[in-house]
Structures are given as C-alpha cells and as structure tokens.
Design a protein around this motif. Structure first.
Motif, short mmCIF file in Angstrom:
data_model
loop_
_atom_site.label_atom_id
_atom_site.label_comp_id
_atom_site.label_asym_id
_atom_site.label_seq_id
_atom_site.Cartn_x
_atom_site.Cartn_y
_atom_site.Cartn_z
N PHE A 216 3.19 0.96 -9.65
CA PHE A 216 2.44 1.05 -8.39
C PHE A 216 1.45 2.21 -8.33
N GLY A 217 1.42 3.04 -9.35
CA GLY A 217 0.47 4.15 -9.38
C GLY A 217 0.72 5.18 -8.30
N ASP A 218 -0.36 5.64 -7.68
CA ASP A 218 -0.27 6.73 -6.70
C ASP A 218 0.25 6.29 -5.34
N LYS A 219 0.63 5.04 -5.20
CA LYS A 219 1.19 4.57 -3.93
C LYS A 219 2.61 5.08 -3.70
N VAL A 220 3.22 5.67 -4.73
CA VAL A 220 4.64 6.02 -4.68
C VAL A 220 4.86 7.40 -4.08
N ARG A 221 5.81 7.48 -3.16
CA ARG A 221 6.31 8.77 -2.66
C ARG A 221 7.83 8.70 -2.62
N THR A 222 8.46 9.84 -2.55
CA THR A 222 9.92 9.83 -2.70
C THR A 222 10.59 10.90 -1.85
N GLU A 223 11.87 10.65 -1.58
CA GLU A 223 12.71 11.59 -0.83
C GLU A 223 14.15 11.38 -1.29
N LEU A 224 14.86 12.46 -1.52
CA LEU A 224 16.28 12.38 -1.82
C LEU A 224 17.05 12.51 -0.51
N MET B 205 16.05 10.83 -9.42
CA MET B 205 14.89 10.68 -8.55
C MET B 205 13.59 10.80 -9.34
N GLU B 206 13.53 11.77 -10.25
CA GLU B 206 12.31 11.97 -11.03
C GLU B 206 12.08 10.81 -12.01
N ILE B 207 13.15 10.35 -12.65
CA ILE B 207 13.02 9.23 -13.60
C ILE B 207 12.55 7.97 -12.89
N GLN B 208 13.18 7.66 -11.76
CA GLN B 208 12.81 6.44 -11.04
C GLN B 208 11.41 6.55 -10.44
N ASP C 191 0.81 -1.21 0.00
CA ASP C 191 0.00 0.00 0.00
C ASP C 191 0.84 1.27 0.00
N ASP C 192 2.14 1.13 0.22
CA ASP C 192 3.00 2.29 0.35
C ASP C 192 4.36 1.95 -0.27
N VAL C 193 4.78 2.73 -1.26
CA VAL C 193 6.06 2.50 -1.93
C VAL C 193 6.90 3.76 -1.78
N ILE C 194 8.06 3.62 -1.18
CA ILE C 194 8.89 4.78 -0.85
C ILE C 194 10.21 4.67 -1.61
N LEU C 195 10.45 5.62 -2.47
CA LEU C 195 11.68 5.67 -3.26
C LEU C 195 12.69 6.58 -2.56
N LEU C 196 13.88 6.04 -2.29
CA LEU C 196 14.88 6.78 -1.51
C LEU C 196 16.26 6.75 -2.17
N PRO C 197 16.45 7.51 -3.25
CA PRO C 197 17.82 7.71 -3.74
C PRO C 197 18.55 8.67 -2.80
#
Length: 210
Positions: free
Chosen positions: A119-127, A108-111, A54-60
């Motif tokens: 995953f659609g709107d489940k994705v959030r990110t932080e550098l 970060m933007e590409i990934q 339910d929650d996908v967190i991208l952390l480059p």
C-alpha cells in the motif's frame, strides 16, 4: 484521487480484547484480523483492497497471544504446526529480541514494512496497549468467529475474530485451537463450517452471523 476516497482499511489482531476498541474507533473501516496482525498470511485478502483504499491502519497490540506463540517457539522450543511456522514464526527466526515486549515492537515494524510493500505511504501504525483500553466484561466461554473482511459487527469480549479470505484463516485457527484451546468456532458460511469441522474434528463448529 481514488473513487474509493476516504475508505479505511484496519489490519489488527484477532484478540477478543480489541473488539470494542476497534468498533468504537473505526466503525466505518473495513476490518481485517488474524493472529498477530500478520500481513504475511493475508496477501490474497489484501489483493482485493490494494487499489481501493486511501488509509491503511496497522494495529497490533501488547500482551499478544500470537507473539507468545512465536516467543515460546523460538526461545523455548515449543512445538507448533508447520503452517504457523511458515506463515508467522519464520519471519522472526533471524531477528534478535530478548523479551515479549521487544518482540511485539519488532512485529509492528515487520508488519508495517510488509504492508508498505503493498500500500506504500498509505500505511500508518499504532501499538495498542491493552492495559489502556476499555474491555467490556464477559462471563461467556471463549470462542472464535470467522468472517470475510467487512465493517466490524458488535462482538462481545469473549469472541476472537478472524476476518480474512477463506484460504487465509488456517494458521490463525491453528493458534486459536491448539495454543488458546478454543473449542467453539462460528462462521456465517456453511461451506467454511464443513471445512473447519474436517480440519478440527474435536471442535464445535456452527453457522452464525452477527
């Protein structure tokens, strides 16, 4: 609501400096890591999770070794393996950037966009700014640990962690061995040990789990 409601998936870089930060901040998340948090190299791995989280967190992160490989390849013409070119560098070949920091934000933007296709709107990110996180000291030589995705074990800050399905570890290992000069790799899987030994005969490979 999914029967897996609340499950978090963290996608980050294999960089050793992130081990403590990821363990403390996301102790219950499934952790997937490779060189540069590169979604393009993790499509098989993500297939197992696309309907389960339910929650996908991208952390480059900043000062990223994988992005330095991309930068030196595209801006300085340094040689890389064909696999790293295909899986990582090719995503940036038509993009404009003039500094490593610009490239890291671009990554970060590409990934993020790549993840949103899965995953659609489940994705959030932080550098992650590596200058602003606690990195426990270690005097041990650098090594790489290769594992399947799982909750993160306690890893010291000398260990680069590649966490993905077996077929998707190789471009990250190319970067670890050829760009970062890692000469020791550990993994809990004996079959993977033999494959790594065959691919990198000059590297020490052993079976260990954490």
């Amino acid at each position: 609501m999914s029967v897996y409601s609340g499950m978090k998936l963290v996608v980050s870089c294999m960089d050793r400096r992130l081990n403590s930060y990821l363990k403390k901040k996301y102790p219950d998340a499934i952790i997937i890591r490779n060189a540069g948090a590169n979604v393009n190299s993790l499509l098989i791995t993500f297939e197992k999770y696309k309907d389960r989280v339910d929650d996908v967190i991208l952390l480059p992160h900043t000062d990223c070794g994988a992005m330095k490989v991309v930068y030196s390849s595209l801006k300085e013409g340094k040689k890389i393996t064909s696999l790293v070119e295909e899986k990582l560098v090719s995503q940036f070949s038509s993009k404009k950037f003039s500094s490593l920091s610009e490239l890291e934000r671009l990554n970060m933007e590409i990934q993020k966009e790549n993840l949103k296709r899965i995953f659609g709107d489940k994705v959030r990110t932080e550098l992650i700014d590596v200058n602003k996180i606690e990195i426990p000291p270690s005097n041990e030589p650098y090594m790489a640990y290769v594992s399947k995705p799982s909750q993160l074990a306690e890893l010291s800050s000398n260990i680069y962690h590649i966490s993905a399905e077996d077929k998707e570890i190789w471009d990250s290992l190319d970067i670890a061995v050829y760009a970062m000069k890692i000469n020791k790799i550990i993994t809990p899987d004996e079959k993977t040990v033999e494959k790594i030994k065959a691919a990198y005969p000059s590297v020490i490979v052993s079976t260990t789990s954490f």
